[in-house]
Design a protein around this motif. Structure first.
Motif, short mmCIF file in Angstrom:
data_model
loop_
_atom_site.label_atom_id
_atom_site.label_comp_id
_atom_site.label_asym_id
_atom_site.label_seq_id
_atom_site.Cartn_x
_atom_site.Cartn_y
_atom_site.Cartn_z
N ARG A 165 -36.08 -21.16 12.38
CA ARG A 165 -36.62 -22.41 12.81
C ARG A 165 -37.97 -22.07 13.13
O ARG A 165 -38.76 -22.77 13.06
CB ARG A 165 -35.97 -23.19 13.69
CG ARG A 165 -34.40 -23.55 13.43
CD ARG A 165 -33.77 -24.03 14.50
NE ARG A 165 -33.24 -25.33 14.10
CZ ARG A 165 -33.26 -26.64 15.09
NH1 ARG A 165 -33.77 -26.28 16.02
NH2 ARG A 165 -32.80 -27.65 14.46
N LEU A 166 -38.14 -20.96 13.83
CA LEU A 166 -39.44 -20.67 14.33
C LEU A 166 -39.70 -19.21 13.80
O LEU A 166 -38.76 -18.15 14.05
CB LEU A 166 -39.51 -20.63 15.90
CG LEU A 166 -40.64 -19.98 16.47
CD1 LEU A 166 -41.82 -20.76 16.31
CD2 LEU A 166 -40.31 -19.96 18.00
N LEU A 167 -40.92 -18.95 13.56
CA LEU A 167 -41.33 -17.48 12.98
C LEU A 167 -42.53 -17.10 13.75
O LEU A 167 -43.42 -17.69 14.05
CB LEU A 167 -41.79 -17.90 11.45
CG LEU A 167 -41.81 -16.65 10.54
CD1 LEU A 167 -40.57 -15.65 10.42
CD2 LEU A 167 -42.43 -16.97 9.29
N VAL A 168 -42.12 -15.94 14.47
CA VAL A 168 -43.22 -15.35 15.27
C VAL A 168 -43.69 -14.09 14.79
O VAL A 168 -42.85 -13.29 14.48
CB VAL A 168 -42.65 -15.19 16.94
CG1 VAL A 168 -43.84 -14.70 17.82
CG2 VAL A 168 -42.24 -16.50 17.13
N LEU A 169 -44.98 -13.88 14.52
CA LEU A 169 -45.66 -12.59 13.72
C LEU A 169 -46.80 -12.35 14.72
O LEU A 169 -47.69 -13.01 14.78
CB LEU A 169 -45.92 -13.15 12.15
CG LEU A 169 -44.84 -13.65 11.35
CD1 LEU A 169 -45.54 -14.25 10.10
CD2 LEU A 169 -43.77 -12.49 11.06
#
Lengths: 458, 220
Positions: free
Chosen positions: B153-157
């Motif tokens: 649901r959340l993409l952290v890059l």
């Protein structure tokens, strides 16, 4: 946005991981066989050596019992501190990325590793118990070993329990086991020096061993119950140190580990108070020399741990003088070497960094000389303070031995950069590059010669 | 759109240095936030706190109204990330890494999903290679693939563009836009103005820092 399906059971994911890894591994049985052989051969040799030393020392006196017990407690406390630095549960970046990032049950995933560590703690504690029994004549043997195993397991389980509570900072109370051990050893030595009779210890009561084992079991259960709360941050904090330890072991280079520990220490400190160097230096002749010395002492003051170890090592010669008087002087020399080495960080840094030397200016001999002042003064103080451990001082103990130790520390701190190439020699630990061996024993070689001389020239 | 990620008064200190000082922001589902700023400004520390790889000293992080706690399986199923600490098992191939992760997350049609992502990232030739044989660019692609073979649901890059060639950066841009359209929230730190311009809905600006105030977590 992708939706999740059914998450597998922990055991299933672990089985998948193991099966996949096995496909690319060969000679696993050989590795296990080697590890087992290592434990059996070196464990057996160590036991025979300790038992032989116990027989050599003859009938155990009460002072030996109390002193060996205090030393065992101090070592157990240091082991506990090590377990807390590592975690004791750790997960490397690969495990974090590919396994722990999944929603499988975290508690079940970590249960096996926790139990392995508790068993390792029990084994370490049992070894300490056996050493204590052999050196001090503590009995009955089996119950002493069982008490050691119980306390070792309990300390590791306690470290695990604290990790589940997210207590990453070491609480001062956690120094109690090691501190009590050192304080106890010091107290025993002081009492012994005043010819005060210590009570004769009774045989190890069976309930003590049972209580230790029950405590270990209770703490393990408590830690296991909280494993689901161990987050990625807690598992990652020790991974870097575990990695550095493995690399340092493989390359036989403890400085790789010390570098990581040092970086962590400075990172935790964060920022220091800026203070100008005393302007009076500028009026003294050779002002740069004084400034460098002031910087060196300031760095030392920011590492109080080094000074604490330097002072704590004084317990070693006095303890050995009681436990095994025949090894009093060699123990004093070895402890002096390590104590002085703790003060030689500046010398090591300056020598290892050509860029730093260029920035400071002056030739290498000048810079080495400045950074040798603190170790030399530290050694002089330490040597004087440890003089009472060896009643009959041979003439060479006045000047020759301390100078030799200073030379050994200097030699160890000013070696060439590590080199891992060149011809290899076969050792009980496998093939090791000859050049690396020479570098590793630089400094220690001088110490070994001095120790040998002290054994034969009295 | 509903707020998916809500960060309030986040504080992170190292010793007596404060790297994150009462930071607050929100991120909606289907929104891309680019964290920008100079080296050492605290971008990586923020991302590490958001994914639970580091613990904040104060403040709160909520995901879809729930306290973001990394030990919560729902959080792990919801947050996919690639930070600077990605590593590989030396004895598993690229494909096996991705299969393992997809299996662990219970990804529907895991094999098909992995197959598709491997093809999209141009890892077909490298999928049976062990990590030691990969180039740095291939390792980066494999790390990024880990985010797309699993639910999120959340993409952290953290600087996802690093080590990618031109084609790789184009794929990254397309993929992030597709993620946004699919309703995934994206929080990324980047030094690539073109990528930020193409995908970001808004920026989270981190101020200038003195050299001595460098973010200890940040390599770049």
């Amino acid at each position: 946005m992708t939706l999740a399906g059914a998450v597998p059971r922990t055991a299933r994911l672990r089985a998948e991981l193991r099966a996949a890894r096995r496909r690319h591994r060969e000679g696993r049985a050989g590795d296990l066989y080697l590890a087992l052989m290592f434990v059996v051969v070196y464990g057996g040799l160590s036991y025979r050596a300790v038992a032989g030393l116990g027989r050599l020392l003859g009938h155990a006196e009460p002072v030996r019992w109390w002193l060996a017990g205090a030393v065992a407690l101090a070592l157990a406390g240091l082991g506990y501190r090590g377990a807390r630095v590592f975690g004791p549960l750790v997960a490397g970046p690969a495990e974090q990325t590919w396994a722990l990032s999944t929603p499988v049950d975290r508690g079940r995933w970590l249960l096996g590793p926790l139990l392995v560590r508790v068993v390792a703690g029990a084994l370490g504690g049992a070894v300490l118990g056996i050493g204590f029994a052999a050196l001090a004549g503590a009995h009955p043997f089996a119950w002493v070993a069982a008490t050691g195993a119980g306390l070792g397991a309990a300390l590791v389980a306690l470290a695990g329990l604290l990790q589940t509570r997210h207590l990453r900072r070491i609480h001062p109370l956690e120094w109690v086991p090691a501190g009590a051990g050192f304080a106890g050893a010091t107290a025993v030595l002081v009492v012994h020096a005043r010819d005060v009779a210590l009570p004769v210890p009774a045989a190890m009561p069976v309930p003590v061993a049972i209580a230790a084992l029950v405590l270990a079991a209770a703490l393990t259960v408590a830690a296991a119950r909280g494993l689901g709360r161990v987050d990625r941050a807690a598992l990652a904090s020790g991974a870097q140190i575990a990695d550095a330890t493995a690399t340092a072991t493989i390359f036989l280079d403890p400085t790789l580990l010390f570098g990581v520990l040092e970086a962590r220490r400075w990172r935790a400190l964060g920022r220091v108070r800026r203070r100008p160097f005393w302007s009076g230096w500028s009026r003294l002749p050779g002002r740069r020399w004084w400034l460098l010395l002031a910087a060196e002492t300031r760095r030392l003051a920011r590492r109080p741990g080094a000074l604490a170890v330097w002072a704590a090592l004084l317990v070693v010669p006095y303890s050995v003088a009681v436990l095994a008087p025949v090894f009093g002087m060699p123990a004093r020399l070895v402890a002096a070497y390590f104590a002085t080495g703790r003060l030689a960080r500046g010398l090591r840094l300056v020598h290892a960094s050509p860029a730093l030397r260029r920035a400071i200016g002056g030739d290498d001999r000048y810079l080495h000389a400045v950074h040798l002042v603190v170790p030399a003064l530290g050694l002089a103080l330490w040597w004087l303070a440890s003089a009472g451990s060896v009643p009959a001082q041979p003439p060479q103990a006045l000047l020759v031995y301390p100078l030799a130790i200073l030379f050994a520390v200097y030699r160890g701190a000013t070696g060439p950069p590590r080199s891992y190439d060149g011809g290899a020699v076969d050792t009980p630990f496998g093939l090791i590059p000859a050049a690396l061996l020479a570098q590793l024993f630089r400094g220690v070689d001088v110490l070994a010669v001095v120790v040998l001389v002290s054994l034969f020239v009295r | 759109m509903a707020e998916l990620l809500v960060v309030r008064n986040l504080v992170r200190r190292f010793g007596d240095r404060t790297v994150l000082d009462r930071l607050s922001f929100e991120l909606d589902a289907g929104e891309v936030c680019a964290v920008v700023g100079p080296n050492g400004a605290g971008k990586t520390t923020l991302l590490r706190c958001v994914v639970g790889a580091d613990r904040a000293d104060g403040g709160s992080i909520r995901l879809a109204g729930r306290q973001l706690v990394e030990t919560d399986p729902w959080v792990r199923a919801s947050v996919a990330s690639v930070l600077d600490d990605v590593d590989f098992f030396p004895d598993l191939s690229v494909r096996e890494h991705l299969d393992l992760l997809a299996f662990g997350h219970g990804t529907p049609d895991a094999a098909g999903t992995v197959e598709r992502i491997v093809a999209e990232l141009g890892l077909d030739e490298a999928q049976d290679q062990l990590p030691a044989t990969l180039s740095s660019g291939q390792r980066r692609r494999a790390a990024l693939a880990s985010c797309f073979v699993r639910p999120r649901r959340l993409l952290v890059l953290d600087e996802p563009e690093q080590r990618l060639d031109v084609a790789g950066r184009a794929w990254l841009t397309r993929t992030l836009l597709a993620e946004r359209d699919a309703g995934t929230a994206v929080l990324l730190a980047s030094h690539d103005p073109e990528l930020i311009e193409a995908v970001a809905d808004y920026h989270l600006e981190f101020g200038d820092t003195e050299p001595g105030d460098a973010d200890p977590e940040e390599a770049g």
